[in-house]
Design a protein around this motif. Structure first.
Motif, short mmCIF file in Angstrom:
data_model
loop_
_atom_site.label_atom_id
_atom_site.label_comp_id
_atom_site.label_asym_id
_atom_site.label_seq_id
_atom_site.Cartn_x
_atom_site.Cartn_y
_atom_site.Cartn_z
N ALA A 126 33.75 -20.45 -47.71
CA ALA A 126 32.58 -19.57 -47.83
C ALA A 126 31.53 -19.85 -46.76
O ALA A 126 30.92 -18.92 -46.22
N TYR A 127 31.33 -21.11 -46.44
CA TYR A 127 30.26 -21.46 -45.52
C TYR A 127 30.77 -22.11 -44.23
O TYR A 127 29.96 -22.39 -43.33
N PRO A 129 32.81 -20.96 -41.57
CA PRO A 129 33.79 -20.40 -42.49
C PRO A 129 35.20 -20.63 -41.96
O PRO A 129 35.43 -20.60 -40.76
N THR A 206 34.06 -8.13 -54.65
CA THR A 206 34.18 -8.97 -53.46
C THR A 206 35.58 -8.89 -52.86
O THR A 206 35.74 -8.82 -51.64
N PRO A 210 34.40 -6.72 -49.29
CA PRO A 210 33.35 -7.74 -49.15
C PRO A 210 32.07 -7.20 -48.51
O PRO A 210 30.96 -7.54 -48.94
N ARG A 214 28.38 -7.02 -50.14
CA ARG A 214 27.21 -7.68 -49.56
C ARG A 214 26.04 -6.70 -49.46
O ARG A 214 24.89 -7.03 -49.80
N VAL A 220 28.15 -12.73 -51.55
CA VAL A 220 29.60 -12.85 -51.38
C VAL A 220 30.01 -14.30 -51.14
O VAL A 220 31.00 -14.79 -51.71
N LYS A 221 29.26 -15.02 -50.31
CA LYS A 221 29.61 -16.41 -50.02
C LYS A 221 29.55 -17.27 -51.28
O LYS A 221 30.44 -18.08 -51.55
N ARG A 222 28.49 -17.09 -52.04
CA ARG A 222 28.36 -17.87 -53.28
C ARG A 222 29.47 -17.51 -54.25
O ARG A 222 30.01 -18.39 -54.94
N ARG A 224 32.49 -16.51 -53.56
CA ARG A 224 33.73 -17.16 -53.13
C ARG A 224 33.72 -18.65 -53.45
O ARG A 224 34.74 -19.21 -53.86
N LEU A 225 32.58 -19.29 -53.27
CA LEU A 225 32.47 -20.70 -53.61
C LEU A 225 32.75 -20.91 -55.10
O LEU A 225 33.50 -21.82 -55.48
#
Length: 327
Positions: A126-127, A129, A206, A210, A214, A220-222, A224-225
């Motif tokens: 997610a981060y 990436p 998502t 995606p 967003r 979206v990143k959170r 996926r985490l």
């Protein structure tokens, strides 16, 4: 007295979401065919209560893993590290120091190790990436290697009676093993989360698109985490279940679980591209694969034949998905 406003529509929605679709009905049909084959080839062995309990118990461990994998795939990801995370959690939970903490300590350790590995996957993807395939492939190798290092390549035998007692017939509830009840609970919770919560809707969105998600305000990143954390949590629970089932922890635990979990999700109707999937379908997929394995074992067929059959089923399921999508 009339029901409160909205109750009828809510009930109808729940019933509608519980209905089997065409793919799930076909899987039920496959299970019936497999049962008929088992009854015909091994009439004295297949339909016995002990064998049915064995099938359900074996399906339970990989089934819990499959619930987490299903969420990840629906969210547009993939997790190749689930088998290695199960191995790492089972080994860490069965060290002498952890066993001194008793059943609660072993369960907590297993869950925390699974969450920790899932967190690393989630942060990288997610981060980072990083591409999910590469990140989870790296975790697959690293977790298996760490499990081997912790155990020294040896089997760590469980000596905690409270853990071992969960696997004996005396602990069964109305003839149902506790591990099966855990699987049912995880599957039901997974179904509710996917179909009845904002988290589930965000997961589908998502995986489906995606960028649109967003723009619609979804982090979206959170998301996926959290999906990889959920997968790690399921692996931690499954690792403890495997420890109960085998009475030990070893670095070879969870071997090829990633294959079984992804395959079960695919034949259950989960799209590899994300955006669509079903917990019920994944559960049926797990039961199909476990029943096939049981039939092969009862008929003394080699393990390599089992793997070939599983591979053929995966290819067929993907081809069916592509055919439906093109239509």
């Amino acid at each position: 007295m009339p029901p409160p406003a909205g109750t009828g529509s809510g009930l109808r929605g729940l019933l509608a979401g519980s209905r089997l679709d065409g793919r799930q009905l076909s899987l039920v049909g496959v299970l019936l065919v497999l049962a008929a084959i088992g009854a015909f080839t091994k009439p004295d062995d297949f339909l016995t209560g002990d064998n049915l309990q064995l099938i359900l118990t074996q399906a339970s461990v990989v089934g819990v893993v499959t619930v987490g994998v299903t969420f990840v795939i629906i969210g547009g990801g993939i997790d190749l590290s689930v088998g290695s995370m199960v191995a790492l959690a089972s080994v860490w939970a069965t060290t002498v120091a952890t066993q001194d903490l008793g059943l609660g300590g072993m369960l907590l350790c297993s869950v925390l190790v699974g969450l920790g590995a899932g967190l690393v996957n989630g942060l990288l993807i997610a981060y980072g990436p990083m591409v999910p395939f590469i990140a989870t492939l790296a975790m697959m190798a690293s977790a298996r290697g760490l499990a081997l290092q912790i155990s020294g390549g040896e089997t760590q035998v469980v000596t905690v009676d409270a853990v071992l007692e969960l696997g004996v017939p005396e602990s069964y509830v109305l003839g149902v093993p506790p591990l099966v009840l855990i699987f049912v609970a995880v599957a039901v919770l997974g179904w509710l989360v996917l179909n009845r919560t904002t988290f589930g809707r965000r997961t589908v969105a998502t995986g489906g698109n995606p960028e649109a998600s967003r723009l619609a305000g979804i982090a979206v990143k959170r998301q996926r985490l959290l999906l990889y954390l959920l997968s790690g949590l399921c692996c931690g629970i499954a690792a403890f279940m495997l420890v109960v089932l085998t009475g030990s922890g070893q670095s070879t635990n969870g071997n090829l679980y990633e294959l079984d979990a992804i395959a079960a999700a695919i034949i259950g109707g989960t799209l590899l591209s994300g955006g669509r999937g079903s917990i019920l379908g994944s559960v049926l997929g797990v039961l199909v694969f476990t029943t096939i394995t049981n039939l092969f074992a009862l008929n003394n067929l080699q393990t390599d034949v089992q793997q070939i059959a599983k591979g053929a089923i995966i290819v067929a399921a993907v081809l069916v998905q592509k055919g439906r999508n093109s239509q």
